[in-house]
Design an enzyme around this catalytic site. Structure first.
Site, PDB file in Angstrom:
ATOM      1  N   ARG A 179       0.783  -1.235   0.139  1.00 43.92           N
ATOM      2  CA  ARG A 179      -0.119  -0.013  -0.088  1.00 43.92           C
ATOM      3  C   ARG A 179       0.928   1.458  -0.035  1.00 43.92           C
ATOM      4  O   ARG A 179       2.102   0.958   0.233  1.00 43.92           O
ATOM      5  CB  ARG A 179      -0.945  -0.048   1.239  1.00 43.92           C
ATOM      6  N   GLY A 180       0.025   2.308  -0.051  1.00 44.90           N
ATOM      7  CA  GLY A 180       0.994   3.782  -0.364  1.00 44.90           C
ATOM      8  C   GLY A 180       1.148   3.946  -1.727  1.00 44.90           C
ATOM      9  O   GLY A 180       1.632   2.999  -2.365  1.00 44.90           O
TER      10      GLY A 180
ATOM     11  N   ASP B 230      -2.255  10.718  -2.835  1.00 40.11           N
ATOM     12  CA  ASP B 230      -2.631   9.520  -3.478  1.00 40.11           C
ATOM     13  C   ASP B 230      -2.852  10.009  -5.042  1.00 40.11           C
ATOM     14  O   ASP B 230      -2.632   9.330  -5.958  1.00 40.11           O
ATOM     15  CB  ASP B 230      -3.609   8.778  -3.352  1.00 40.11           C
TER      16      ASP B 230
HETATM   17  O1  MRU Z   1      -5.016   3.396   1.752  1.00 39.16           O
HETATM   18  P1  MRU Z   1      -3.277   3.508   1.922  1.00 39.16           P
HETATM   19  O2  MRU Z   1      -2.756   3.284   3.064  1.00 39.16           O
HETATM   20  O3  MRU Z   1      -2.601   3.133   0.556  1.00 39.16           O
HETATM   21  O4  MRU Z   1      -3.448   5.027   1.946  1.00 39.16           O
HETATM   22  C1  MRU Z   1      -2.210   5.594   1.929  1.00 39.16           C
HETATM   23  C2  MRU Z   1      -2.202   7.089   1.837  1.00 39.16           C
HETATM   24  O5  MRU Z   1      -2.996   7.705   2.012  1.00 39.16           O
HETATM   25  C3  MRU Z   1      -0.798   7.821   1.651  1.00 39.16           C
HETATM   26  O6  MRU Z   1      -0.745   8.947   2.416  1.00 39.16           O
HETATM   27  C4  MRU Z   1      -0.427   8.070   0.367  1.00 39.16           C
HETATM   28  O7  MRU Z   1      -0.422   6.994  -0.454  1.00 39.16           O
HETATM   29  C5  MRU Z   1       0.968   8.544   0.129  1.00 39.16           C
HETATM   30  S1  MRU Z   1       2.196   7.483   0.335  1.00 39.16           S
HETATM   31  C6  MRU Z   1       3.790   8.311   0.000  1.00 39.16           C
END
Ligand code: MRU
Length: 364
Positions: free
Chosen positions: A51-52, A241
């Protein structure tokens, strides 16, 4: 290099599978998963085992290369591309908001189009996924440098969700300045929102920071206002994102509330992300698709028994969009963009298209 900045998504030794650290098991267990099929890859992204936004992009690029090996066989160029295009669409549908996923798959597809006729097409794709990974490392390092120029030793920083090494590669985006500052002997006090409902702040951000020896205090999301009022926060650093052309930024649900609070208390609110997360095809946040997730995450996950009746309806958007007017700056690998973002983000892409180096805060 700090051990917590090591890569957690990579190809298997024989290159025929993708190996990921299962982020759903953290902080209690360090377990790796080996992904071989498109279904396994889709599930890993959808279930947030990987994730991220940037990390999903890197993983998807490796996924594409592994799947390309499976369709290589005796396929001609047309069959090769048609099959890979289907696989890319399938993987891209696993999570709609983080644009890095589609961005990385499109980049791999474009490469596949260029090399589909070559006898060494697999090697070309191999080099491309490695390049995507290496570029992310370099972008995060540069973002860390620019982000660090915004804060000073001893500052209190509030962050939401996880935009650290686990969400990217090496330094991370929103947490990058803190890791870099730590390497340079600086100290910060980080307040990490736990980030309901999937607790990325509790499980991942506070884990990464405390393991690296950075002073971190975990708070529930509804405590952000109080810590700001107490004067403990000098800046908010969050990841993203998908950033629209006008600077509206989608990030983990709850981020826009943090930005509204920051404005109320006169605290600068920064969004940190690489250009691979900026989508100039989205004119504003209205164009950003928001992922909706299962109500089980709100009612049951992490509880020993359900915390709401089965018939209770939930609304579980995974992201929200922070209005560009609430954002003090968007920190990219090319520097810190300020309002008006339509102009400053476009200027960043002009530098990128021209292949210019990232630069440094001192030169800006
Ligand atoms: O649902 P996730 O855990 O993938 O969400 C991640 C985020 O909202 C992060 O802040 C974003 O992806 C940036 S990661 C550098």
């Amino acid at each position: 290099m700090n051990e917590y900045l090591s890569d957690h998504v990579h190809l298997s030794d024989d290159g025929t599978a993708v190996v990921i650290l299962d982020q759903t098991q953290l902080p209690n267990r360090t377990e790796y998963l080996t992904l071989r099929t498109a279904q396994e890859m889709f599930d890993a992204i959808q279930m947030l085992q990987v994730r991220g936004a940037p990390c999903i992009g890197i993983c998807a690029a490796y996924d594409f290369y592994v799947l390309a090996q499976q369709v290589d066989g005796n396929t001609n160029a047309v069959q090769f591309l048609s099959e890979l295009s289907k696989q890319a669409d399938y993987l891209a549908s696993s999570r709609p908001t983080a644009v890095n996923l589609r961005w990385a798959l499109d980049r791999m597809l474009e490469t596949a189009k260029r090399c589909a006729e070559y006898p060494d097409r697999l090697e070309v794709l191999h080099q491309e996924c490695i390049a995507i990974h290496k570029e992310d490392i370099a972008m995060c390092r540069s973002i860390a440098e620019y982000g660090l120029s915004l804060i000073k030793n001893g500052d209190g920083i509030l962050t939401h969700c996880n935009a650290g090494p686990l969400a990217t590669s090496r330094y991370g985006t929103a947490l990058g300045p803190l890791f870099l500052g730590k390497e340079r002997g600086m100290d910060f006090h980080v307040f990490s929102d736990e980030t309901r409902p999937l607790l990325q702040g509790a499980r991942l951000t506070s884990y990464e920071l405390s393991r690296a020896g950075i002073n971190v205090t975990l708070i529930c999301d509804n405590m952000a206002s109080l810590v700001m009022k107490n004067g403990w926060i000098q800046a908010c650093f969050v990841g993203c994102d998908r950033v629209a052309a006008n600077g509206d930024a989608a990030n983990k649900i709850g981020t826009s509330g943090v930005a509204i609070l920051a404005k109320h208390y006169g605290i600068p609110f920064y969004v940190l992300g690489p250009t691979s997360t900026i989508d100039l095809n989205c004119v504003s946040g209205e164009d950003i698709p928001i992922e909706q997730r299962d109500s089980e995450e709100i009612k049951e996950k992490f509880y020993t028994e359900p915390m709401a009746l089965p018939e209770v309806t939930c609304y579980n958007p995974a992201f929200d969009v922070t209005d560009h007017e609430l954002i003090s700056g968007i920190v990219t690998e090319y520097g810190i963009c300020r309002a008006p973002y339509t102009e400053s983000l476009r200027a960043v892409f002009e530098k990128k298209r021209a292949g210019l180096p990232y630069g440094t805060p001192e030169e800006d």
